[in-house]
Design an enzyme around this catalytic site. Structure first.
Site, PDB file in Angstrom:
ATOM      1  N   GLY A  19     -44.541  30.515  -2.775  1.00  0.00           N
ATOM      2  CA  GLY A  19     -45.337  30.834  -3.967  1.00  0.00           C
ATOM      3  C   GLY A  19     -46.729  30.221  -3.854  1.00  0.00           C
ATOM      4  N   ASP A  63     -40.199  37.836   0.506  1.00  0.00           N
ATOM      5  CA  ASP A  63     -39.451  37.388  -0.656  1.00  0.00           C
ATOM      6  C   ASP A  63     -38.618  36.169  -0.274  1.00  0.00           C
ATOM      7  OD1 ASP A  63     -37.385  37.305  -2.733  1.00  0.00           O
ATOM      8  OD2 ASP A  63     -38.054  39.324  -3.261  1.00  0.00           O
ATOM      9  N   TYR A 163     -35.645  30.945 -18.082  1.00  0.00           N
ATOM     10  CA  TYR A 163     -36.430  30.090 -17.168  1.00  0.00           C
ATOM     11  C   TYR A 163     -35.944  28.630 -17.244  1.00  0.00           C
ATOM     12  CZ  TYR A 163     -40.755  27.706 -15.599  1.00  0.00           C
ATOM     13  OH  TYR A 163     -41.693  26.907 -14.970  1.00  0.00           O
ATOM     14  N   LYS A 167     -34.221  26.471 -14.233  1.00  0.00           N
ATOM     15  CA  LYS A 167     -34.766  25.200 -13.728  1.00  0.00           C
ATOM     16  C   LYS A 167     -33.693  24.105 -13.775  1.00  0.00           C
ATOM     17  CE  LYS A 167     -39.098  26.195 -12.699  1.00  0.00           C
ATOM     18  NZ  LYS A 167     -39.547  26.170 -11.310  1.00  0.00           N
TER      19      LYS A 167
HETATM   20  N1  SER Z   1     -45.757  26.426 -17.930  1.00  0.00           N
HETATM   21  C1  SER Z   1     -44.425  26.918 -17.924  1.00  0.00           C
HETATM   22  C2  SER Z   1     -44.292  28.162 -18.707  1.00  0.00           C
HETATM   23  O1  SER Z   1     -45.002  28.293 -19.663  1.00  0.00           O
HETATM   24  C3  SER Z   1     -43.487  25.903 -18.502  1.00  0.00           C
HETATM   25  O2  SER Z   1     -43.223  24.934 -17.561  1.00  0.00           O
HETATM   26  O3  SER Z   1     -43.476  28.976 -18.408  1.00  0.00           O
END
Ligand code: SER
Length: 349
Positions: A19, A63, A163, A167
Protein backbone atom coordinates in the site's frame (compact mmCIF):
# COMPACT_ATOMS: atom_id res chain seq x y z
CA UNK A 1 12.42 14.06 8.68
CA UNK A 2 14.36 13.65 11.90
CA UNK A 3 15.41 10.03 12.18
CA UNK A 4 17.80 10.45 15.07
CA UNK A 5 15.86 8.06 17.26
CA UNK A 6 15.91 5.33 14.65
CA UNK A 7 19.59 5.85 13.79
CA UNK A 8 20.38 5.13 17.42
CA UNK A 9 18.98 1.63 17.13
CA UNK A 10 19.31 -0.01 13.75
CA UNK A 11 18.54 0.48 10.11
CA UNK A 12 16.98 -2.24 8.00
CA UNK A 13 18.77 -3.46 4.92
CA UNK A 14 15.65 -4.43 3.00
CA UNK A 15 12.13 -3.16 3.54
CA UNK A 16 8.83 -4.12 1.93
CA UNK A 17 5.98 -1.57 2.02
CA UNK A 18 2.53 -2.70 0.91
CA UNK A 19 0.00 0.00 0.00
CA UNK A 20 3.01 2.24 -0.61
CA UNK A 21 0.97 4.62 -2.77
CA UNK A 22 -1.26 5.57 0.19
CA UNK A 23 -0.81 8.41 2.66
CA UNK A 24 1.32 6.62 5.26
CA UNK A 25 3.23 4.78 2.52
CA UNK A 26 4.16 8.07 0.93
CA UNK A 27 5.60 9.37 4.22
CA UNK A 28 7.41 6.13 5.07
CA UNK A 29 8.93 5.78 1.65
CA UNK A 30 10.51 9.22 1.89
CA UNK A 31 11.68 8.60 5.45
CA UNK A 32 13.40 5.32 4.55
CA UNK A 33 15.09 6.79 1.54
CA UNK A 34 16.19 9.89 3.51
CA UNK A 35 17.62 7.66 6.25
CA UNK A 36 19.57 5.57 3.76
CA UNK A 37 17.74 2.27 4.27
CA UNK A 38 19.34 -0.26 1.93
CA UNK A 39 16.61 -1.32 -0.42
CA UNK A 40 12.90 -0.51 -0.47
CA UNK A 41 10.46 -2.77 -2.32
CA UNK A 42 6.81 -1.83 -2.69
CA UNK A 43 3.59 -3.65 -3.49
CA UNK A 44 0.54 -1.66 -4.55
CA UNK A 45 -2.51 -2.14 -6.75
CA UNK A 46 -1.70 1.03 -8.68
CA UNK A 47 1.50 2.33 -10.23
CA UNK A 48 3.32 4.59 -7.78
CA UNK A 49 3.35 8.29 -8.67
CA UNK A 50 6.29 9.24 -10.89
CA UNK A 51 7.82 11.17 -7.97
CA UNK A 52 8.05 7.91 -5.95
CA UNK A 53 9.56 5.69 -8.60
CA UNK A 54 13.20 6.80 -8.14
CA UNK A 55 12.91 6.07 -4.40
CA UNK A 56 12.07 2.39 -4.88
CA UNK A 57 14.38 -0.52 -5.74
CA UNK A 58 11.65 -2.97 -6.77
CA UNK A 59 8.11 -1.85 -7.33
CA UNK A 60 5.59 -4.71 -7.63
CA UNK A 61 2.16 -4.07 -9.08
CA UNK A 62 -0.56 -6.32 -7.73
CA UNK A 63 -2.89 -7.44 -4.98
CA UNK A 64 -1.74 -8.46 -1.49
CA UNK A 65 -4.12 -11.44 -1.84
CA UNK A 66 -2.09 -12.80 -4.77
CA UNK A 67 -0.18 -15.49 -2.88
CA UNK A 68 2.19 -16.36 -5.70
CA UNK A 69 3.16 -12.71 -6.16
CA UNK A 70 3.78 -12.28 -2.43
CA UNK A 71 5.85 -15.51 -2.40
CA UNK A 72 7.86 -14.20 -5.34
CA UNK A 73 8.56 -10.93 -3.49
CA UNK A 74 9.82 -12.78 -0.40
CA UNK A 75 11.75 -15.23 -2.60
CA UNK A 76 13.56 -12.56 -4.62
CA UNK A 77 14.27 -10.11 -1.79
CA UNK A 78 15.86 -10.79 1.58
CA UNK A 79 13.28 -8.68 3.44
CA UNK A 80 14.16 -7.57 7.02
CA UNK A 81 11.04 -5.53 7.73
CA UNK A 82 7.50 -5.49 6.32
CA UNK A 83 5.30 -2.40 6.64
CA UNK A 84 1.90 -3.78 5.72
CA UNK A 85 -0.19 -0.70 5.02
CA UNK A 86 -2.56 -1.86 2.26
CA UNK A 87 -6.19 -1.69 3.46
CA UNK A 88 -9.66 -0.31 2.81
CA UNK A 89 -10.36 2.50 5.32
CA UNK A 90 -13.43 2.69 7.53
CA UNK A 91 -16.02 4.49 5.38
CA UNK A 92 -14.99 2.58 2.24
CA UNK A 93 -15.19 -0.71 4.17
CA UNK A 94 -18.78 0.01 5.31
CA UNK A 95 -19.81 0.21 1.65
CA UNK A 96 -18.14 -3.10 0.77
CA UNK A 97 -17.82 -5.17 3.97
CA UNK A 98 -17.11 -8.48 2.22
CA UNK A 99 -14.32 -6.99 0.12
CA UNK A 100 -12.98 -5.20 3.19
CA UNK A 101 -12.82 -8.48 5.11
CA UNK A 102 -11.07 -10.18 2.24
CA UNK A 103 -8.44 -7.46 1.79
CA UNK A 104 -8.04 -6.32 5.40
CA UNK A 105 -8.12 -9.75 7.08
CA UNK A 106 -7.51 -12.53 4.53
CA UNK A 107 -4.89 -10.45 2.69
CA UNK A 108 -3.17 -9.40 5.92
CA UNK A 109 -3.11 -12.90 7.37
CA UNK A 110 -1.63 -14.14 4.08
CA UNK A 111 1.14 -11.55 4.38
CA UNK A 112 1.77 -12.57 8.01
CA UNK A 113 1.97 -16.28 7.06
CA UNK A 114 4.34 -15.68 4.18
CA UNK A 115 6.57 -13.39 6.26
CA UNK A 116 6.68 -16.08 8.97
CA UNK A 117 7.61 -18.74 6.43
CA UNK A 118 10.30 -16.54 4.85
CA UNK A 119 11.77 -15.82 8.29
CA UNK A 120 11.90 -19.53 9.13
CA UNK A 121 13.50 -20.45 5.82
CA UNK A 122 16.36 -18.02 6.27
CA UNK A 123 16.64 -18.53 10.06
CA UNK A 124 16.26 -14.88 11.04
CA UNK A 125 13.22 -12.94 12.29
CA UNK A 126 11.31 -10.48 10.12
CA UNK A 127 9.86 -7.39 11.75
CA UNK A 128 6.21 -7.04 10.68
CA UNK A 129 4.63 -3.62 11.26
CA UNK A 130 0.85 -3.37 11.12
CA UNK A 131 -0.97 -0.02 11.37
CA UNK A 132 -4.01 -0.54 13.54
CA UNK A 133 -6.50 2.16 14.47
CA UNK A 134 -8.70 3.84 17.06
CA UNK A 135 -11.46 2.00 15.15
CA UNK A 136 -10.74 -1.13 17.24
CA UNK A 137 -12.51 0.65 20.13
CA UNK A 138 -16.26 0.92 20.22
CA UNK A 139 -18.70 2.89 22.37
CA UNK A 140 -22.42 2.50 21.84
CA UNK A 141 -23.25 5.55 23.91
CA UNK A 142 -21.82 9.02 23.25
CA UNK A 143 -22.04 10.04 26.93
CA UNK A 144 -20.05 6.96 27.94
CA UNK A 145 -17.39 7.81 25.34
CA UNK A 146 -16.91 11.29 26.81
CA UNK A 147 -16.96 10.07 30.45
CA UNK A 148 -14.39 7.37 29.68
CA UNK A 149 -11.63 9.92 29.04
CA UNK A 150 -8.31 8.61 27.69
CA UNK A 151 -8.79 4.96 26.77
CA UNK A 152 -5.91 2.53 27.28
CA UNK A 153 -5.03 -0.38 25.00
CA UNK A 154 -6.81 -3.09 27.02
CA UNK A 155 -10.42 -1.92 27.03
CA UNK A 156 -13.55 -1.20 24.95
CA UNK A 157 -12.73 -3.65 22.15
CA UNK A 158 -16.22 -3.59 20.61
CA UNK A 159 -15.69 -2.12 17.14
CA UNK A 160 -18.75 -0.80 15.34
CA UNK A 161 -17.26 -0.94 11.84
CA UNK A 162 -16.06 -3.76 9.61
CA UNK A 163 -12.72 -1.88 9.42
CA UNK A 164 -12.41 -1.88 13.23
CA UNK A 165 -13.30 -5.60 13.39
CA UNK A 166 -10.67 -6.29 10.70
CA UNK A 167 -7.94 -4.35 12.52
CA UNK A 168 -8.70 -6.05 15.84
CA UNK A 169 -8.64 -9.49 14.21
CA UNK A 170 -5.27 -8.88 12.54
CA UNK A 171 -3.78 -7.43 15.74
CA UNK A 172 -4.63 -10.72 17.43
CA UNK A 173 -3.68 -13.04 14.57
CA UNK A 174 -0.31 -11.32 14.13
CA UNK A 175 0.38 -11.63 17.84
CA UNK A 176 -0.71 -15.28 17.64
CA UNK A 177 1.73 -16.09 14.82
CA UNK A 178 4.60 -14.37 16.66
CA UNK A 179 3.81 -16.22 19.91
CA UNK A 180 3.02 -19.55 18.27
CA UNK A 181 6.46 -19.74 16.75
CA UNK A 182 8.09 -18.72 20.01
CA UNK A 183 6.15 -21.51 21.72
CA UNK A 184 7.50 -24.17 19.37
CA UNK A 185 10.25 -24.95 21.87
CA UNK A 186 12.80 -22.73 20.18
CA UNK A 187 15.21 -20.84 22.40
CA UNK A 188 15.06 -17.11 21.79
CA UNK A 189 18.44 -17.20 20.03
CA UNK A 190 16.93 -19.59 17.51
CA UNK A 191 13.72 -17.64 17.11
CA UNK A 192 13.07 -16.92 13.47
CA UNK A 193 9.40 -16.06 13.15
CA UNK A 194 7.93 -12.56 12.92
CA UNK A 195 8.48 -9.74 15.37
CA UNK A 196 4.92 -8.39 15.13
CA UNK A 197 4.36 -4.75 16.09
CA UNK A 198 1.22 -2.56 15.82
CA UNK A 199 0.41 1.07 16.41
CA UNK A 200 -3.19 2.13 16.85
CA UNK A 201 -3.21 5.32 14.81
CA UNK A 202 -5.69 8.16 15.36
CA UNK A 203 -6.89 10.33 12.47
CA UNK A 204 -3.82 11.48 10.53
CA UNK A 205 -3.28 14.97 9.08
CA UNK A 206 -0.92 15.34 6.15
CA UNK A 207 0.00 18.54 4.34
CA UNK A 208 1.16 16.55 1.33
CA UNK A 209 -1.64 14.06 0.69
CA UNK A 210 -5.37 13.75 1.35
CA UNK A 211 -7.02 10.61 2.72
CA UNK A 212 -9.73 8.73 0.86
CA UNK A 213 -12.31 6.40 2.34
CA UNK A 214 -11.65 7.19 6.01
CA UNK A 215 -14.08 8.63 8.56
CA UNK A 216 -11.54 10.83 10.33
CA UNK A 217 -11.14 12.58 6.96
CA UNK A 218 -13.23 15.61 8.02
CA UNK A 219 -10.23 17.41 9.57
CA UNK A 220 -7.76 16.95 6.69
CA UNK A 221 -10.60 17.65 4.22
CA UNK A 222 -11.57 20.99 5.84
CA UNK A 223 -7.94 22.02 5.92
CA UNK A 224 -7.14 21.13 2.31
CA UNK A 225 -10.39 22.74 1.10
CA UNK A 226 -9.44 26.01 2.86
CA UNK A 227 -5.96 25.93 1.31
CA UNK A 228 -7.49 25.42 -2.16
CA UNK A 229 -9.95 28.26 -1.46
CA UNK A 230 -12.97 25.92 -1.68
CA UNK A 231 -15.97 25.77 0.69
CA UNK A 232 -16.24 22.66 2.89
CA UNK A 233 -19.32 20.96 4.34
CA UNK A 234 -18.23 18.95 7.37
CA UNK A 235 -20.05 15.60 7.69
CA UNK A 236 -19.97 15.42 11.53
CA UNK A 237 -21.38 17.61 14.33
CA UNK A 238 -19.25 20.52 15.62
CA UNK A 239 -18.86 18.84 19.05
CA UNK A 240 -17.41 15.61 17.56
CA UNK A 241 -14.12 14.78 19.25
CA UNK A 242 -11.58 12.10 18.29
CA UNK A 243 -7.76 11.93 18.51
CA UNK A 244 -5.43 13.07 15.73
CA UNK A 245 -1.75 13.50 14.95
CA UNK A 246 0.28 14.85 12.05
CA UNK A 247 1.74 12.54 9.43
CA UNK A 248 5.37 13.46 10.27
CA UNK A 249 4.69 12.54 13.91
CA UNK A 250 3.05 9.25 12.78
CA UNK A 251 6.05 8.38 10.60
CA UNK A 252 8.54 9.31 13.30
CA UNK A 253 6.58 7.22 15.85
CA UNK A 254 6.54 4.24 13.46
CA UNK A 255 10.30 4.38 12.93
CA UNK A 256 11.04 4.97 16.59
CA UNK A 257 8.84 2.04 17.58
CA UNK A 258 10.10 -0.41 14.95
CA UNK A 259 13.68 0.63 15.79
CA UNK A 260 13.25 -0.03 19.52
CA UNK A 261 14.90 -3.15 20.98
CA UNK A 262 12.33 -5.88 21.53
CA UNK A 263 13.31 -6.17 25.22
CA UNK A 264 11.95 -2.64 25.81
CA UNK A 265 8.47 -3.50 24.55
CA UNK A 266 5.71 -4.62 26.91
CA UNK A 267 2.95 -4.71 24.27
CA UNK A 268 2.52 -5.76 20.67
CA UNK A 269 0.07 -2.89 20.17
CA UNK A 270 0.38 0.73 21.36
CA UNK A 271 -1.90 3.77 21.21
CA UNK A 272 -0.39 6.87 19.62
CA UNK A 273 -2.03 10.30 19.24
CA UNK A 274 -1.13 13.94 19.86
CA UNK A 275 -4.32 15.97 20.41
CA UNK A 276 -8.10 15.57 20.59
CA UNK A 277 -9.87 18.63 19.22
CA UNK A 278 -13.56 18.93 18.45
CA UNK A 279 -14.51 19.44 14.80
CA UNK A 280 -15.52 23.02 15.70
CA UNK A 281 -12.13 23.74 17.36
CA UNK A 282 -10.43 22.53 14.17
CA UNK A 283 -12.74 24.68 12.04
CA UNK A 284 -11.96 27.74 14.21
CA UNK A 285 -8.22 27.25 13.78
CA UNK A 286 -8.60 26.75 10.03
CA UNK A 287 -10.63 30.00 9.86
CA UNK A 288 -8.04 31.78 12.00
CA UNK A 289 -5.14 30.80 9.71
CA UNK A 290 -7.14 30.94 6.44
CA UNK A 291 -9.68 33.75 7.04
CA UNK A 292 -11.48 33.18 3.75
CA UNK A 293 -12.28 29.53 4.68
CA UNK A 294 -15.97 28.66 4.41
CA UNK A 295 -16.80 25.70 6.66
CA UNK A 296 -20.36 24.59 7.35
CA UNK A 297 -21.72 21.49 9.08
CA UNK A 298 -24.16 19.01 7.55
CA UNK A 299 -24.19 15.68 9.37
CA UNK A 300 -24.09 12.34 7.53
CA UNK A 301 -25.69 10.05 10.14
CA UNK A 302 -23.77 6.85 9.22
CA UNK A 303 -20.39 8.56 9.40
CA UNK A 304 -21.36 10.45 12.57
CA UNK A 305 -22.25 7.13 14.22
CA UNK A 306 -18.81 5.76 13.35
CA UNK A 307 -16.84 8.63 14.89
CA UNK A 308 -19.19 8.71 17.88
CA UNK A 309 -18.17 5.09 18.54
CA UNK A 310 -14.45 6.00 18.59
CA UNK A 311 -12.80 7.28 21.78
CA UNK A 312 -12.46 11.02 22.36
CA UNK A 313 -8.93 10.44 23.69
CA UNK A 314 -6.44 7.59 23.91
CA UNK A 315 -3.89 6.95 26.65
CA UNK A 316 -0.40 6.91 25.11
CA UNK A 317 1.56 6.46 28.35
CA UNK A 318 2.76 2.93 27.45
CA UNK A 319 4.32 4.20 24.19
CA UNK A 320 5.89 7.14 26.04
CA UNK A 321 7.34 4.87 28.70
CA UNK A 322 8.52 1.93 26.56
CA UNK A 323 10.01 3.60 23.49
CA UNK A 324 9.90 7.35 24.08
CA UNK A 325 6.85 8.36 22.01
CA UNK A 326 6.79 12.15 21.99
CA UNK A 327 4.92 13.86 19.14
CA UNK A 328 6.17 17.32 18.18
CA UNK A 329 2.93 18.87 16.93
CA UNK A 330 -0.01 19.88 19.09
CA UNK A 331 -3.03 21.34 17.27
CA UNK A 332 -1.61 24.88 17.08
CA UNK A 333 1.84 23.67 15.99
CA UNK A 334 0.19 21.51 13.33
CA UNK A 335 -0.61 24.81 11.62
CA UNK A 336 2.33 27.01 12.62
CA UNK A 337 5.16 24.46 12.36
CA UNK A 338 3.87 22.02 9.74
CA UNK A 339 0.97 23.00 7.43
CA UNK A 340 1.74 26.69 6.92
CA UNK A 341 5.53 26.28 6.43
CA UNK A 342 4.89 23.37 4.03
CA UNK A 343 2.56 25.39 1.78
CA UNK A 344 4.81 28.44 1.97
CA UNK A 345 7.73 26.33 0.80
CA UNK A 346 5.59 24.95 -2.05
CA UNK A 347 4.60 28.41 -3.24
CA UNK A 348 8.17 29.66 -2.91
CA UNK A 349 7.06 32.28 -0.32
N1 SER B 1 -8.31 7.14 9.73
C1 SER B 1 -9.00 5.90 9.75
C2 SER B 1 -10.32 5.99 9.11
O1 SER B 1 -10.91 7.04 9.19
C3 SER B 1 -9.20 5.44 11.17
O2 SER B 1 -8.03 4.90 11.64
O3 SER B 1 -10.80 5.05 8.57
Amino acid sequence: MDLTSRDRFKRPEQVLITGAGGEVGHGLLHAFVDSGAGQVSTLDLAELPATHAPLVSNSYLGDIRDESLVAEIFGRNDIDEVYHLAALLSSAAEHAPAVAYDVNVTGSVGMIRQATQAAEERGRPILFFFPSSIAVYGFSDHGHKIESGAVDERVFHHPRTMYGCNKLAVENIGRYYALYHRRQGKKSAEFSGIDFRCLRFPGLISAVTQPTGGTSDFVPEMLHAAIRGEPYECFVRPDTRIPFMTMPDAIEATLQYTGAPVEQLTKSCYNVAAFSPSAEECAELVRHHYPSAKITFNVTPERQAIVDSWPAKVDCSAAERDWGFSPKHDLEKTFTEYIIPYFESQSGA
